[in-house]
Design an enzyme around this catalytic site. Sequence first.
Site, PDB file in Angstrom:
ATOM      1  N   SER A 135       0.849  -1.272   0.018  1.00 33.36           N
ATOM      2  CA  SER A 135       0.049   0.186  -0.031  1.00 33.36           C
ATOM      3  C   SER A 135       0.870   1.263  -0.074  1.00 33.36           C
ATOM      4  CB  SER A 135      -0.885  -0.137   1.342  1.00 33.36           C
ATOM      5  OG  SER A 135      -1.682   1.175   1.335  1.00 33.36           O
ATOM      6  N   LYS A 161      -1.118  -0.861  -4.227  1.00 33.52           N
ATOM      7  CA  LYS A 161      -2.327  -0.237  -4.073  1.00 33.52           C
ATOM      8  C   LYS A 161      -1.755   1.447  -3.692  1.00 33.52           C
ATOM      9  CE  LYS A 161      -4.592   0.092   0.350  1.00 33.52           C
ATOM     10  NZ  LYS A 161      -5.394  -0.845   1.238  1.00 33.52           N
ATOM     11  N   ASP A 188      -6.962   3.228  -3.230  1.00 37.93           N
ATOM     12  CA  ASP A 188      -8.048   3.176  -1.913  1.00 37.93           C
ATOM     13  C   ASP A 188      -8.248   4.578  -1.485  1.00 37.93           C
ATOM     14  OD1 ASP A 188      -9.049   2.663   0.605  1.00 37.93           O
ATOM     15  OD2 ASP A 188      -7.320   1.621   1.666  1.00 37.93           O
ATOM     16  N   GLY A 290      -3.870  -4.242   5.973  1.00 37.17           N
ATOM     17  CA  GLY A 290      -2.958  -4.199   6.889  1.00 37.17           C
ATOM     18  C   GLY A 290      -3.527  -2.880   7.645  1.00 37.17           C
TER      19      GLY A 290
HETATM   20  O1  OSB Z   1      -7.057   1.526   4.281  1.00 35.98           O
HETATM   21  O2  OSB Z   1      -6.147  -0.011   4.224  1.00 35.98           O
HETATM   22  C1  OSB Z   1      -6.267   1.024   4.724  1.00 35.98           C
HETATM   23  C2  OSB Z   1      -3.348   1.889   6.850  1.00 35.98           C
HETATM   24  C3  OSB Z   1      -3.876   2.299   8.007  1.00 35.98           C
HETATM   25  C4  OSB Z   1      -5.313   2.523   7.818  1.00 35.98           C
HETATM   26  C5  OSB Z   1      -5.885   2.005   7.152  1.00 35.98           C
HETATM   27  C6  OSB Z   1      -5.236   1.615   5.810  1.00 35.98           C
HETATM   28  C7  OSB Z   1      -4.068   1.431   5.788  1.00 35.98           C
HETATM   29  C8  OSB Z   1      -3.321   1.038   4.751  1.00 35.98           C
HETATM   30  C9  OSB Z   1      -1.580   0.383   5.061  1.00 35.98           C
HETATM   31  O3  OSB Z   1      -3.516   1.036   3.524  1.00 35.98           O
HETATM   32  C10 OSB Z   1      -1.668  -1.084   4.812  1.00 35.98           C
HETATM   33  C11 OSB Z   1      -0.311  -1.356   5.475  1.00 35.98           C
HETATM   34  O4  OSB Z   1       0.541  -1.543   4.861  1.00 35.98           O
HETATM   35  O5  OSB Z   1      -0.433  -2.143   6.619  1.00 35.98           O
HETATM   36 MG    MG Z   2      -8.490   0.633   3.142  1.00 40.91          MG
END
Ligand code: OSB
Ligand code: MG
Length: 370
Positions: A135, A161, A188, A290
């Site tokens: 992400s 993402k 996202d 995550g």
């Molecule tokens: O929306 O998936 C999400 C991190 C913190 C809160 C929400 C989200 C996220 C991420 C990070 O997208 C995912 C990761 O690398 O842990």
């Molecule tokens: Mg999300």
Amino acid sequence: MRVDQVEVRRVTLPLRFPFETSFGRTTTKQFLLVSVSADGVTGHAECVADADPFYLPETNITAHHVLRDFLVPLAFGLEIGHPREVLPALSRVRGHEMAKAALEMAVWELWARRDGVPLWHVLGGRGGEIAAGVSVGLQRDEAALLERVAAEVAAGYRRLKVKIKPGRDVALVEAIRARFPRLPLMVDANSAYTLADADHLRELDRFSLMMIEQPLGWDDIVDHAALQERLETPVCLDESIRSPDDARRALSLGACRVVNVKVGRVGGFSGALAVHDACRARGVPVWCGGMLESGIGRLANVHLQTLAGFTLPGDTSASARYFEEDLVDPPVVVSAEGTIAVPDGPGIGHGIVWPRVERATDLRETWRRR
Ligand code: OSB
Ligand code: MG
């Protein structure tokens, strides 16, 4: 099995880089580490609540309060025949899924350790490896984003993402696609749009994205169903799915075609398994989200993703992307082929480095069954 002791620590770890989403910018990771002891064995789990209520309503302080005053006393009253009994036994407490999940996941981890088997074994998964995705947060500008994306592609990740928000969406995706035409790519929005943005979001349809995650309200499924009808790009729900029933309702309404499973958002592993099963029965793919977890929560996610319905790479990336020094040794690493090895040791399967945990702990409370 009766729970003898529960300990909660508040742990703070600096992030190597700020992580920015449509709801805010995070520079440090602060979380509760929950440890449950029974029969002389202790299991550990990481709560995914944050210091603030900007992703979902829970915070570390609400989780601590609800654990101390409600969930832990309920847990002390249980005769546990299997970890899957824990979440239903906590149902008198409404909501507070993250607090419940931390307690429940620690019981599963304890269960695995007690039997000397890896977590995946008690969850019904498999050993081997999982495919890793990543992400990418909002960046300063388009050039910085392209640089970040290129670095993650070079690192081997199987899916990228990128975070979007109004004003920082279509043009950025267009730029990424121009440079990486065949990259498995998704976006996202973390609830940054409304249904009035449907025409604008339709512009994303021409980039063959795998999906758009949580474009609308954090507690909505009705508007998402209306949006999905107007989009070719599959909608994936994150924030809106906080129980297996939420998943069932979302699928019945046509609110999404993919589900992001975060154990901590659905009350724990039994909730995650039920969401997984409900989606699998309908042929709907799931993947594991995550929450910038330390290695303790990160490894729990690795084990979960070995279940058959996790057919898409998730957001589990290498520890080193977030932390200079993780709390587990070895840290979570991603191979050049974009895979993560599934541990075979007991529980989460990597050692917890307790001196590091102690150094990062600024608050600690222990409760014993009386
Ligand atoms: O929306 O998936 C999400 C991190 C913190 C809160 C929400 C989200 C996220 C991420 C990070 O997208 C995912 C990761 O690398 O842990
Ligand atoms: Mg999300």
